[in-house]
Design a protein around this motif. Structure first.
Motif, PDB file in Angstrom:
ATOM      1  N   VAL A  77       7.257  12.307  -1.661  1.00  0.00           N
ATOM      2  CA  VAL A  77       8.130  11.165  -1.957  1.00  0.00           C
ATOM      3  C   VAL A  77       8.911  10.762  -0.702  1.00  0.00           C
ATOM      4  O   VAL A  77       9.009   9.584  -0.358  1.00  0.00           O
ATOM      5  CB  VAL A  77       9.100  11.503  -3.113  1.00  0.00           C
ATOM      6  N   LYS A  78       9.429  11.770   0.003  1.00  0.00           N
ATOM      7  CA  LYS A  78      10.219  11.505   1.211  1.00  0.00           C
ATOM      8  C   LYS A  78       9.382  10.766   2.268  1.00  0.00           C
ATOM      9  O   LYS A  78       9.847   9.808   2.874  1.00  0.00           O
ATOM     10  CB  LYS A  78      10.721  12.833   1.774  1.00  0.00           C
ATOM     11  N   GLU A  79       8.145  11.212   2.445  1.00  0.00           N
ATOM     12  CA  GLU A  79       7.287  10.566   3.444  1.00  0.00           C
ATOM     13  C   GLU A  79       6.949   9.122   3.060  1.00  0.00           C
ATOM     14  O   GLU A  79       6.979   8.224   3.910  1.00  0.00           O
ATOM     15  CB  GLU A  79       5.995  11.373   3.640  1.00  0.00           C
ATOM     16  N   LEU A 102       3.309   5.854  -3.285  1.00  0.00           N
ATOM     17  CA  LEU A 102       4.453   6.443  -3.981  1.00  0.00           C
ATOM     18  C   LEU A 102       4.204   6.451  -5.498  1.00  0.00           C
ATOM     19  O   LEU A 102       4.441   7.452  -6.187  1.00  0.00           O
ATOM     20  CB  LEU A 102       5.712   5.637  -3.654  1.00  0.00           C
ATOM     21  N   LEU A 103       3.669   5.349  -5.987  1.00  0.00           N
ATOM     22  CA  LEU A 103       3.411   5.216  -7.432  1.00  0.00           C
ATOM     23  C   LEU A 103       2.380   6.240  -7.907  1.00  0.00           C
ATOM     24  O   LEU A 103       2.465   6.751  -9.031  1.00  0.00           O
ATOM     25  CB  LEU A 103       2.924   3.786  -7.712  1.00  0.00           C
ATOM     26  N   GLU A 104       1.426   6.531  -7.024  1.00  0.00           N
ATOM     27  CA  GLU A 104       0.366   7.483  -7.383  1.00  0.00           C
ATOM     28  C   GLU A 104       0.945   8.851  -7.770  1.00  0.00           C
ATOM     29  O   GLU A 104       0.385   9.568  -8.602  1.00  0.00           O
ATOM     30  CB  GLU A 104      -0.609   7.639  -6.209  1.00  0.00           C
ATOM     31  N   LEU A 157       8.694   7.145   1.048  1.00  0.00           N
ATOM     32  CA  LEU A 157       9.930   6.356   1.188  1.00  0.00           C
ATOM     33  C   LEU A 157      10.204   6.033   2.654  1.00  0.00           C
ATOM     34  O   LEU A 157      10.677   4.938   2.984  1.00  0.00           O
ATOM     35  CB  LEU A 157      11.120   7.119   0.598  1.00  0.00           C
ATOM     36  N   VAL A 162       3.901   1.518  -1.284  1.00  0.00           N
ATOM     37  CA  VAL A 162       4.474   1.639  -2.631  1.00  0.00           C
ATOM     38  C   VAL A 162       3.413   2.190  -3.596  1.00  0.00           C
ATOM     39  O   VAL A 162       3.726   3.004  -4.470  1.00  0.00           O
ATOM     40  CB  VAL A 162       5.041   0.289  -3.123  1.00  0.00           C
ATOM     41  N   ALA A 163       2.157   1.787  -3.429  1.00  0.00           N
ATOM     42  CA  ALA A 163       1.074   2.327  -4.271  1.00  0.00           C
ATOM     43  C   ALA A 163       0.940   3.837  -4.071  1.00  0.00           C
ATOM     44  O   ALA A 163       0.729   4.584  -5.032  1.00  0.00           O
ATOM     45  CB  ALA A 163      -0.247   1.626  -3.955  1.00  0.00           C
ATOM     46  N   PHE A 191       3.479   9.437  -9.503  1.00  0.00           N
ATOM     47  CA  PHE A 191       4.013   9.428 -10.877  1.00  0.00           C
ATOM     48  C   PHE A 191       2.985   8.999 -11.929  1.00  0.00           C
ATOM     49  O   PHE A 191       3.258   9.047 -13.129  1.00  0.00           O
ATOM     50  CB  PHE A 191       5.257   8.535 -10.941  1.00  0.00           C
ATOM     51  N   LEU A 203       0.828  -1.211   0.000  1.00  0.00           N
ATOM     52  CA  LEU A 203       0.000   0.000   0.000  1.00  0.00           C
ATOM     53  C   LEU A 203       0.862   1.260   0.000  1.00  0.00           C
ATOM     54  O   LEU A 203       0.524   2.255  -0.650  1.00  0.00           O
ATOM     55  CB  LEU A 203      -0.947   0.006   1.201  1.00  0.00           C
ATOM     56  N   ILE A 254       8.026   3.127   3.588  1.00  0.00           N
ATOM     57  CA  ILE A 254       8.522   1.888   2.968  1.00  0.00           C
ATOM     58  C   ILE A 254       9.731   1.359   3.745  1.00  0.00           C
ATOM     59  O   ILE A 254       9.795   0.174   4.084  1.00  0.00           O
ATOM     60  CB  ILE A 254       8.865   2.136   1.480  1.00  0.00           C
TER      61      ILE A 254
END
Lengths: 116, 116, 116, 116
Positions: free
Chosen positions: A64-66, A39-41, A68, A36-37, A43, A34, A71
């Motif tokens: 992105v920092k949050e 993060l993917l959102e 990562l 990673v999803a 991009f 979830l 993760i």
């Protein structure tokens, strides 16, 4: 900072909340999925130029920092659930990858190499 | 080991293969997503008892360790793509989570707390 | 209702908004991935009994229905991007799966069978 | 073909193997997640031009078709687990999306519209 020290902080956070009881490997991995999803959102629907532009956009950088952070935190929790030393996990996998992708074959052609 | 030292090894591996050119944030995140899927596959169709049993099965442990290695390696590559210090990424997110899940409210009730 | 008729409605929705330009296969698949993550979030941290209980909870049912709707809609958009007939996609894969999982071997032992 | 007829074939396949016992919503969604990852893998590391080229590559088309088949099959299994009529699932979500993305606001600007 020492990755084992960072993991210790992650586990202290978990234990202060009595959350070890929820941290079974299946749900920890779902949580990784979830995060990673999320993060993917960031991009999604972005072309190459827009993706590159996220690197210099303060708001996107913060997101992105949050993500990562989440993760890495879940990955360290998962290492703990199996009693793995995080340094060893990384070092050992780099060694496996060294054999799988020898420099002379893989150099500059990641895509073609992985396809064959 | 120092997480910045581990990241340095990850980047040396990448640069020996000239792979920085492929490491745009969108494809790195897709890679993270695929590695998490490989980890999730280990727990697919397993009930709570079978999930717990993976922790003491040598073959499953080896698979989990390798997938976790890939996840950590891609996460460190992604930190590098944005110029983030990995220690800072973790520490800052733990601080955000401290506020989001204060001990007195979150203790022993992760699920209910997150739902409200 | 005819699946081709449903796909036609999905494409009419897309075209009324001029969205075909965004519907490249990579971003459509990322979208599928994000919708599946939203579905997965409903079951995160839930044990077997709580997962089963979602089937009779009106609010959870509504969420599951909406996420499944998005997944089916994106899958039909993806079929269109490749010019596949959705009926054929399903029928052909069922035939492949028939050979991969013959009844006499697969019956009642999905897990063990897939592992070997 | 009628989507309910297709779902019937999917359920016959499941029942011939006694697999309903494994089809709890959490593992079905994990399965959806893994199939989407296999689809995503096809587009990993590919730039816009290479992604477009998959549409006319016979081998890539076959892979995409098979993965889409698995995604549709699991989605129909999931509809069954909740007793949802698949046509209704799609039609109702299209109605919700009509309100969420009215033509006059969403036309030709999917990205900006979704961000605000």
């Amino acid at each position: 900072m020492d990755i084992e020290e960072l993991q210790k902080k992650v586990i202290e956070f978990r234990d202060a909340r009595d959350w070890a009881q929820y941290h079974n490997p299946k749900d920890l991995t779902i949580s990784l999925s979830l995060e990673v999803a999320e993060l993917l959102e960031i991009f999604q629907w972005k072309d190459a130029q827009e993706v590159e532009a996220t690197k210099s956009d303060p708001d996107e950088r913060r997101r992105v920092k949050e993500e990562l952070g989440d993760i890495l935190i879940y990955a360290l929790n998962m290492c703990r659930a199996f009693g793995f030393d995080p340094s060893e996990v990384i070092i050992e996998k780099l060694k496996i990858n060294e054999k799988k992708y020898p420099v002379e074959k893989a150099k500059g052609s990641a895509r073609k190499y992985t396809e064959t």
